[in-house]
Design a protein around this motif. Sequence first.
Motif: not given
Length: 434
Positions: A205-210, A223-229, A258-263
Amino acid sequence: MNMLSQGWGALVAWPAVLWLAWWLGERWHARGLPRVSTYVAVGLVGGALGGVASLRVPHEGGALLAQLALALVLFELGCRIHLGWFRRNPWVPALGVLQSLALFAALYRGLAALGVTEPWRALLAAAAVAASPAALLRVANDARAAGQVTERMLHLAAIQSVLAVLLLKLASAYWFLSAEGDWGQALLSSLYAGLLSVALGVALAVVLSALMRGAYPSSAVPTVGYALALVWLTVVADALRLSPLLAALSFGVLLRERLAWVANAQRDFGTLGLTLGVFLFVYVGARTSWSALADGAVWAVAALIVAARLVVPVALNAALAVPSGTTVRKGVLTGVALLPMSAMTLVLLERSAALGLGPAPQALWHASAALLLLELAGPVLTLWALRAAREADGSGRRGASSGGERSALAAGSSPAPAGPREAIRSADDHTARA
């Protein structure tokens, strides 16, 4: 040659069974039946006919795919968990913990009264604490539910799922120590493994939030980015003998904090998530052992599990409704809505068996009827509870709309007029008024 023909048969049968499950799910959903119940029923029939039998072995690809499907769900659920709400209303997390421990104690004592032996009594009681996040979230999304009962149901289900994993780890460690004296396996199966699972999810989560901040041209891109992660997270956690489910839930919770999700990420992970969801519930039905269903002891265990999962949550949610800021009626409806149990319990027990936990196959055998009943009938009662609370489409909830493909991956963008963030705020408002 025979094994080759069986492999080809499975390759042909599985897509056909999945398509049939999807088709019947859409037809029967229009008549008011939750899609997930239809998927399980089709898998049950498919398993009985032998068309999907090759995916019944836990260590094959089907089990890993089921873990991935459930990881997607738990990530989405994690993105809806509002830790700030817990801080403002500590009665809710306290209720979740108390409910989980009371459920475990009731099942453990009840199984002892039924003559269940110790090697798998604690294991089965721990696994049966888990809610079915996949069923609850899918029913809530399909019904476009939003409100106090919906959010309490999902938050309490997340707590139950975490406690189920931790209790299962403790039961596994105890067995490895008492039966085999294996400290190494006990360590891998203990809370140590649970903590490492959480750490893995937090690190990702720390890495992807950045890396994933910023605007995207369409909802499919994040969506693809989160799914692959999550594919990476599931494979790595499985290889390290950790809990992919706990890691995925931690991943989602921290991204929200971290308020890092994509709405504008797609709800249910779009087409990929919906397809894997169909597979997950068909897989649950296909894993049902018909020979176990012919055993009277299995049905006795099922009666105990169903009764405990209905009585304990309803009683505790009703008793603590007013202190926790809601009405007794909504507390009762929340308890009823938490009834489904199947996908996560199945995956937990299969995973334990794959890790060499001796009592796990026997525990899974005795849980067969309960898994089937609670995944067939449980979503129906969940939908009834949400409609009785006037929080779902078709229940008279004001402003219900049919709108859109935007996601509940982010707290704050549900197709219902109030997304998860607004639903939590609405729940807090209801709490204050109550």
